[in-house]
Design a protein around this motif. Structure first.
Motif, short mmCIF file in Angstrom:
data_model
loop_
_atom_site.label_atom_id
_atom_site.label_comp_id
_atom_site.label_asym_id
_atom_site.label_seq_id
_atom_site.Cartn_x
_atom_site.Cartn_y
_atom_site.Cartn_z
N TYR B 300 0.85 -1.19 0.00
CA TYR B 300 0.00 0.00 0.00
C TYR B 300 0.89 1.24 0.00
CZ TYR B 300 -4.23 -2.69 0.98
OH TYR B 300 -5.29 -3.56 0.89
N ASN B 322 -8.98 -0.75 -0.07
CA ASN B 322 -8.66 0.26 0.94
C ASN B 322 -9.43 0.09 2.24
OD1 ASN B 322 -6.70 1.90 -0.50
ND2 ASN B 322 -8.37 2.27 -1.93
N ASP B 323 -10.73 -0.16 2.14
CA ASP B 323 -11.52 -0.24 3.37
C ASP B 323 -11.30 -1.54 4.11
OD1 ASP B 323 -12.76 -1.60 1.33
OD2 ASP B 323 -14.79 -1.01 1.89
N THR B 324 -11.00 -2.60 3.40
CA THR B 324 -10.78 -3.89 4.06
C THR B 324 -9.30 -4.26 4.14
OG1 THR B 324 -11.08 -5.04 1.96
CG2 THR B 324 -13.04 -4.78 3.35
N ALA B 325 -8.43 -3.30 3.86
CA ALA B 325 -6.99 -3.58 3.95
C ALA B 325 -6.65 -4.14 5.32
CB ALA B 325 -6.20 -2.29 3.73
N TYR B 326 -5.87 -5.21 5.35
CA TYR B 326 -5.46 -5.73 6.66
C TYR B 326 -4.28 -4.88 7.15
CZ TYR B 326 -5.31 -9.10 10.40
OH TYR B 326 -5.39 -9.70 11.63
N SER B 377 -5.04 -3.63 12.47
CA SER B 377 -5.02 -3.48 11.02
C SER B 377 -5.15 -1.99 10.69
CB SER B 377 -6.13 -4.30 10.36
OG SER B 377 -7.39 -3.79 10.71
N PRO B 379 -6.47 0.08 7.77
CA PRO B 379 -7.12 0.32 6.49
C PRO B 379 -6.82 1.74 5.99
CG PRO B 379 -8.69 0.51 8.27
CD PRO B 379 -7.41 0.00 8.88
N SER B 382 -12.08 4.42 6.07
CA SER B 382 -12.97 3.98 7.13
C SER B 382 -14.30 4.69 6.98
CB SER B 382 -12.37 4.28 8.50
OG SER B 382 -13.35 4.12 9.51
N ARG B 386 -14.14 2.51 12.61
CA ARG B 386 -12.85 2.01 13.05
C ARG B 386 -12.26 2.90 14.13
NH1 ARG B 386 -9.88 -2.06 10.47
NH2 ARG B 386 -10.95 -2.70 8.58
#
Lengths: 633, 633
Positions: B300, B322-326, B377, B379, B382, B386
């Protein structure tokens, strides 16, 4: 203009090319190939008790193998096959069904109980896990199959078997001492019992459906008690929350559609059925509240339902990811069932609009053009790795596709004592018995691709009645005439239906012109996944761009300028004729980019021509990327 | 200009405001509060054998509770706390550590084995599940803790305990009869053993690290054999594939970075260590290939690693949601470890660029401004739900944040016989012993917010040597001078380092000007999630928009016009001073939209002012939505 109270849907003969083709494919390819697949998978063998040769799943693993659902798969296939038989009798199909009926007859316990999985594996554990193990769900689907088979062939052996089972269920469940106050974790039995009631007129069948519905979500919670009785902690429920199966509160108190999308749709369908049969305004009101919720915040533009795979269902309002959309085919079919029943409660075009939207987009997509491959989930975007399956370990969607298409004739027209309503168009004919006598109707059109509709109205003798013609929500400035005399569409349209009341003579003709032209559609700004994006629609059809029509890279790299003119192209060469859309667009180039993942110069953009295809037809040619919501520049 | 071979990193005193603040927060708040949390969670009690009062996890559920990892948590906290002690001795912290050492001393088995979970629960099952149960991983972290504690305090009781354990491990593992040919499912022991070797000079420690590395991925596969020995089917491995722990093939044959991101980074760090210590070109080459893979397709913009939560790791190339990036904090810290070691192998600015990028974005974000809340994590977007956690059931990231910041002084400068290199800037001073004698250096700057850097060079006696100054990849047209005389930066810069060789006299001063200005950054067009989007960077800092600075709705509804000028604003009032970015932008309005989910008119767009904040500072004020990649209009 008379008040229309749709009493019954009428079956029609399908004459138009669009539905003839789908129906013929399902009759000749889908139904037989599904029988083969059910045999291969072991579903058919599982009905032949005892079946030691069958590799049965290990305890605790029933869900992964889907074996607890196999009775329902057999039932749904019988239902779909029976609809096929109602179009054209077929000795092979009938023999296959009779074999299944033989097995079920032998398997049935003396007291009427008939669940092959439990009878084979854990005969002493009947009715101990309604939450997870689908016993009543299975009965519901068998029942729908038995009813359809009886109606198509007049043979009632299967129906008799199942009525005996229903009698057993009536004795087992209820509020009296010794009875279980339970209901099924997966709704389905309720709507099947209403169908049975409509056939038998036996009030006990309707009451049992209402009982199950009314028990749902009652405290103390049945699924808690049942888990404790099994020696389990109710909190170990793998779905965690009772929202999953809509038993978190009584159905009349539910105001948000939650959880597993298919369960929700089946439940709502049955709620609408019960509201109609019982004149239950509280159920009707609950349906209306939940309808507004799902339509205003949880439905994809394709009418797909369920954003998440985790619960096969709903997440939060306005959360509609495109690439990971679950949008199970079954859920769109269930939405059609629900919308159909809402139309039964009230002739309102908003229900028919959703029915049509779900039919042409969310549901039809589930079946390949060749009739032998299936989408279980229906994302609105693919990177190219998605394809239809030849079969699925949980084949619920496969038979929902076939039973919907094989029975599609039941969704076009409905009638009351002295009025008729057209909900869909596409080339159909039917005879309808009104209070004033028989009327023959023939609707001719090339819908959904073109909006010129001609309806011949031929009563046996001149008669006064009303014909209601749905004016779809997307059709702006529709025009109509009877025998060449214009009708004032705006003045005569109410709740989405144009009502034409007059004295009809044999050979009278209505001409209805629904302007079908490409439209840009935008999503509510709270749908973050669609911000800055546009979708293309034409009439009821949502379009998508597919890599096979737009070579040169992933279709995600296409941008459609706000001012680009969308043109319509008739493609007689494609899928027996289809209308595609094209426009001048931009492609973000990756050829010149090089190896680096990030850089401070924007990518180079070049001009290109974009081609869009109706969404329901995607993934029928070369594999590749697909997208519904296009970046707009 | 001399060839630079960085032999050693040098510790520095942190004098600049940016790092003083972070360090002080970690010393005074993070380290003590982590000790409290470890106590609350049961980690400390778990070391006190026997500990019947501890609610131990049920078998099969060890992963969910994280209990098999608790020794490592203790080890990482000791390591972080010891780095703190090296800045400032503290009797409380030292007493807490001594208590842990007391426990470990009592717990250690007579043969040296020391894993509290196994000793407590399944003493006869040592070394039976290297794949899942982290025994060697735990030792690795304890060892890093023991080494740091010894270096900070001179106390070697913990180190002695662990060396006895390492002796036991040396006897247990190896190619000889009676030895196990295994290695740990979670890499870590390898880099810890190299650290131990660097302290002890005992070749056995280095050889053991190399042995574990060389065994990894060998066929027949150790984890297969081990599973069979446990009576399990190797295919029941819950991660399914050995890519998960990078044992799918021997490490030198790996060409793609796959699986669990933290494991990958720890392994690659150890590979770089071993390449350096053993002059192993095949390991160095493998590192370079894998570096190119991760940097070109899997990282990223924040240097977060790992797109998916499912495997806490990598998916396919260019898949960067992007929103579910670990983007686990530990993985960015691990990337810093790896980049640091690659710099050890070769002075190349591309390693330092990534190190810096990971430090200021992926890693620093993991710890809240107040030093007591954590992101696991990270992300890049958000919806507002988050927030950092006060603690985590698997607190690996918490101590990775604290041990990185408490040891950050080790990343700024390195030295060889006759040369010095500056990798980072930010206000540091140090004494370095060169072949020519001692040199005092003081670097003064307000980096990373401003790029004016001044370095005082004071050798004890005039001496000839080289100073290498990193010219970051993002710094265009840097300027430099020595004692007011301009240096030709372009001519003298190689592989990202400006080399200044001369006779240095006490009080000589280098002025380096790195132009720091806002930049728009674009992602490769194959990253579909970022198409049509732009990110803002300034120097090493990635920026984000947060709702608290951009009220009026979700920040996902903002669009940044391509031609909008990005302005820099010094905000002395915010977080003790920070530079924000602002620009004229557009907001997609949802107020006027109404209830419908879709419509054929585009949303209304209004002008607004957008404010962006360094990403590492997000979620330190009011909760709300956040986004790094902005729609560009």
């Amino acid at each position: 203009m008379s008040e229309f109270k749709p009493v019954r849907f009428v079956d029609v003969a399908l004459e138009g090319q669009f539905w003839r083709e789908r129906l013929e494919t399902v009759l000749t390819r889908t139904i037989p190939s599904q029988h083969v697949q059910l045999g291969k998978q072991g579903v058919l063998l599982s009905l032949t008790l005892p079946n030691q040769s069958l590799p049965l799943s290990v305890p605790g693993n029933e869900h992964d193998s889907g074996q607890v659902l196999w009775d329902s798969d057999a039932g749904k296939w019988i239902e779909a096959a029976s609809y096929a038989l109602s179009h054209r009798r077929d000795p092979d199909i009938e023999a296959w069904i009779e074999n299944i009926v033989d097995d079920l007859e032998k398997a049935q316990a003396p007291d009427g109980y008939l669940n092959c999985w439990y009878l084979q594996r854990e005969p002493d554990k009947r009715w101990t896990n309604l939450r997870d193990n689908h016993e009543l769900y299975n009965l519901g689907h068998l029942l729908e199959g038995g009813i359809a088979y009886f109606l198509a062939t007049g043979r009632r052996r299967l129906l008799d078997i199942l009525e005996r089972y229903v009698d057993h269920v009536c004795k087992t469940f209820g509020p009296n001492p010794g009875q279980k106050r339970g209901y099924c974790g997966h709704q389905e039995i309720e709507l099947a019992l209403v169908k049975l009631y409509r056939l038998t007129g036996d009030r006990m069948h309707l009451d049992l459906a209402a009982y199950f519905m009314n028990e749902r979500g009652r405290q103390p919670h049945y699924f808690d008690q049942e888990a404790v009785a099994r020696g389990e902690n109710p909190r170990d429920f793998r779905a965690k929350r009772y929202e999953y199966n809509q038993s978190h509160r009584p159905v009349r108190e539910q105001t948000k559609v939650v959880g597993h999308a298919v369960r929700a749709m089946y439940m709502l369908s049955a709620m609408a059925d019960l509201a109609a049969e019982l004149n239950d305004d509280s159920l009707k009101k609950a349906c209306e509240v939940l309808w507004a919720d799902v339509i205003s915040s949880k439905i994809y533009i394709t009418s797909g339902l369920g954003a998440a795979a985790a619960n096969e269902g709903f997440t939060k309002d306005h959360d509609l990811p495109n690439d990971t959309a679950y949008a199970e085919t079954c859920a769109s079919v269930g939405l059609i069932f629900w919308a159909h029943r809402m139309l039964h409660l009230e002739l309102d075009g908003r229900y028919a609009d959703v029915l049509e939207q779900a039919l042409f987009n969310g549901a039809l997509t589930g079946l390949s053009r060749d009739g032998e491959r299936y989408f279980y989930s229906n994302p609105l975007e693919s990177d190219g790795r998605r394809s239809r399956w030849a079969w699925h370990s949980c084949p619920c969607c496969t038979m929902n596709s076939s039973r919907l298409i094989a029975s599609i004739g039941g969704y076009f027209v409905s009638a009351s004592e002295n009025a008729i309503a057209f909900h869909l168009y596409g080339g159909v004919s039917t005879n309808i018995q009104l209070a004033t006598g028989n009327v023959f109707l023939r609707e001719t059109s090339a819908y959904p691709f073109f909006g010129s509709i001609r309806i011949e109205v031929s009563p046996d003798a001149p008669a006064e009645f009303t014909i209601n013609l749905r004016i779809p929500g997307w059709a702006h400035e529709a025009e109509a005439s009877v025998g060449g005399c214009a009708v004032d569409v705006t003045a005569c349209t109410r709740n989405g239906y144009l009502a034409i009341s007059r004295l009809w003579n044999a050979g009278d003709t209505i001409a209805l012109e629904l302007p079908i032209s490409p439209e840009r559609i935008y999503a509510h700004p709270s749908v973050k996944q669609d911000i800055g994006r546009v979708a293309l629609k034409r009439g009821p059809l949502v379009y998508c761009v597919e890599e096979v029509d737009n070579p040169g890279g992933a279709v995600q790299q296409l941008k459609l300028p706000r001012d680009a003119r969308i043109e319509t192209v008739e493609r007689g060469d494609l899928f027996d004729g289809v209308v595609t859309l094209t426009a001048s667009a931009e492609r973000i180039e990756d050829q010149e980019w090089g190896d680096s993942l990030y850089r401070n110069a924007p990518p180079i953009v070049s001009g290109c021509r974009l081609t869009a295809l109706p969404y329901y037809l995607w993934n029928n040619r070369a594999k590749g990327s697909m997208q519904v919501w296009l970046l707009e520049s």
